[in-house]
Scaffold this active site. Structure first.
Site, mmCIF file in Angstrom:
data_model
loop_
_atom_site.group_PDB
_atom_site.id
_atom_site.type_symbol
_atom_site.label_atom_id
_atom_site.label_comp_id
_atom_site.label_asym_id
_atom_site.label_seq_id
_atom_site.Cartn_x
_atom_site.Cartn_y
_atom_site.Cartn_z
ATOM 1 N N LEU A 125 67.209 69.856 34.862
ATOM 2 C CA LEU A 125 66.618 70.904 35.187
ATOM 3 C C LEU A 125 67.045 71.729 36.469
ATOM 4 O O LEU A 125 66.723 72.909 36.591
ATOM 5 C CB LEU A 125 65.071 70.623 35.442
ATOM 6 C CG LEU A 125 64.523 70.081 34.086
ATOM 7 C CD1 LEU A 125 62.908 69.678 34.660
ATOM 8 C CD2 LEU A 125 64.343 71.472 33.201
ATOM 9 N N ASP B 115 70.976 66.093 26.794
ATOM 10 C CA ASP B 115 71.899 66.377 28.013
ATOM 11 C C ASP B 115 72.189 67.748 28.162
ATOM 12 O O ASP B 115 73.191 68.280 28.624
ATOM 13 C CB ASP B 115 73.182 65.698 27.652
ATOM 14 C CG ASP B 115 74.157 65.564 28.924
ATOM 15 O OD1 ASP B 115 73.495 65.760 30.062
ATOM 16 O OD2 ASP B 115 75.223 65.026 28.793
ATOM 17 N N HIS C 290 74.585 76.083 33.084
ATOM 18 C CA HIS C 290 75.375 76.616 34.134
ATOM 19 C C HIS C 290 75.512 78.077 33.977
ATOM 20 O O HIS C 290 75.155 78.614 33.034
ATOM 21 C CB HIS C 290 76.893 76.018 33.729
ATOM 22 C CG HIS C 290 77.090 74.688 34.037
ATOM 23 N ND1 HIS C 290 76.993 73.987 35.398
ATOM 24 C CD2 HIS C 290 77.345 73.499 33.356
ATOM 25 C CE1 HIS C 290 77.194 72.743 35.199
ATOM 26 N NE2 HIS C 290 77.245 72.373 33.762
#
Length: 428
Positions: free
Chosen positions: A64, A308, A312
């Site tokens: 997160l 997962d 970004h």
């Protein structure tokens, strides 16, 4: 008392062995009743005919980014993404800035999630202080503050001695140790899987053996310590075999796999022209590794599916391949990918998929939920198996767009997400 009737859906609950057309009554944040043609007075009604009604999906492995990297994701945006992906709960990895290695940081995450989160957030604490591998964090304090497991994910617990102590210490607090299995010296400066593709592309690769070595070590150490180990993002055939052998001996080992490792191989790096959205850690492996993972999913060696989710910024990814950040977003693509590529493809049955996303994650980490039995949390995921849609990152609730699946047409999507008896997301 707030009451919600989910009417006429196909209820799939592996924990109860249920797969039938039923009504589901939710009251005051709990499941009150399952049955045919329920007629409770004063309940709001959701018509679920043609939809699948499941115990809420739990992502056992989410990043997160908050605190510290709110430019990539926040608890608010990440949990909205989770809700849009059909997840009613996420387990938040500790590699934040600062690292979640103390009770104070854990409590701050819990409080922020309660105030701003669209779904439940279960923090995972660090194994070692600062994730530096030198000194164990205070597991008891982390557990008391709300952590449901410990992990140095993003980094392996490189020292076998430290891993043994972690397993022994975690056992005292009934915590699972989740390990990112990677032999550091074999993976140093690597940016993809080692093999013919990496040689052709001139990129440094990490061999699958580097993961398998650490998985084998962790299984042996869990056996020695009597603790519980969970292998994060399993990617290699040899790693799978180590888990399979450990389970056969009665070792307390569980494992997860991600959709990107199930449906992509290292060939994608070449095919997509060095697209940095094919760069993740562990890396995309070979076709034999991918096929082995699917087999391990089908035979039960792999316990859970996990995203997962690793958001970004554009600047993190829009650079040379070897300089780009590892990871992709996954919360909003995991369920449709698995419905399309696993269930619709006939590789696994729908109840098995529900177990991988719900029942088993709840069991592995001892979380509430994973079932629609009366008295359980009113967390529900509704699926539309006939829905066809194309993955469009511009529609993501996540702040980040780093996915290799953009433009992919998939059949089977989440239709609605209910948390504590309240609709937190529905398909538009």
């Amino acid at each position: 008392m707030s009451r919600l009737l989910v009417k006429g859906g196909r209820v799939v609950d592996p924990a109860q062995g249920l797969d039938a057309t039923l009504d589901l009554l939710l009251a005051d944040g709990k499941v009150e009743k399952l049955g045919a043609r329920l007629k409770p007075g004063g309940a709001a009604v959701i018509e679920a005919k043609g939809l699948v009604v499941c115990p809420g999906f739990i992502d056992i492995h989410t990043h997160l980014r908050e605190p510290g990297r709110e430019d990539k994701e926040t608890i608010a945006s990440g949990t909205r993404a989770a809700a849009a992906g059909g997840f009613t709960a996420v387990c938040a990895m500790p590699n934040t800035q600062p690292v979640n290695d103390t009770a104070g940081i854990t409590r701050a995450i819990v409080e922020k999630a309660q105030a701003e989160g669209a779904v439940r957030v279960y923090p995972i604490g660090a194994v070692t202080r600062g994730q530096l591998g030198e000194e164990l964090a205070e597991f008891g304090d982390l557990r008391e503050a709300g952590c449901v497991a410990v992990s140095d994910d993003g980094r392996p617990v490189a020292s076998a001695r430290m891993m043994r102590r972690a397993l022994e210490y975690a056992k005292r607090f009934d915590l699972v140790v989740i390990d990112h299995c990677e032999e550091p010296s074999l993976a140093e400066k690597a940016c993809m899987n080692e093999g013919p593709v990496s040689t052709l592309l001139g990129l440094r690769g990490a061999p699958a053996a580097g993961e398998a070595i650490m998985v084998e070590r962790d299984v042996l150490l869990a056996e020695l310590a009597g603790g519980r180990v969970h292998i994060a993002h399993l990617s290699a055939a040899a790693s799978l075999e180590a888990v399979r052998r450990g389970k056969a001996r009665g070792v307390k080992v569980t494992a997860e796999a991600t959709p990107h490792h199930l449906f992509l191989t290292d060939a994608a790096v070449r095919e997509k022209g060095y697209d940095t959205n094919t760069k993740m850690n562990p890396p995309l492996r070979s076709e034999p590794d991918r096929a082995a993972l699917v087999a391990g999913l089908r035979d039960g060696t792999i316990d859970c599916l996990a995203t997962d989710h690793a958001p970004h910024t554009v600047d993190d990814k829009d650079v040379e391949y070897d300089q780009a950040a590892f990871g992709i977003v996954g919360l909003e693509t995991a369920v449709p990918l698995c419905l399309d590529r696993l269930v619709a493809a006939g590789l696994i049955e729908l109840p098995h998929l529900v177990a991988l996303f719900s029942t088993n994650p709840a069991r592995v980490l001892g979380l509430p939920g994973g079932t629609l039995a009366p008295g359980s949390p009113a967390d529900v995921t509704l699926l539309d198996l006939a829905k066809r849609r194309t993955v469009d990152p511009e529609r993501f609730e996540s702040k980040s767009r780093n996915t290799p699946f953009a433009g992919l047409a998939l059949r089977g999507w989440p239709a609605m997400t209910i948390v504590a008896g309240k609709v937190v997301w529905k398909a538009r």
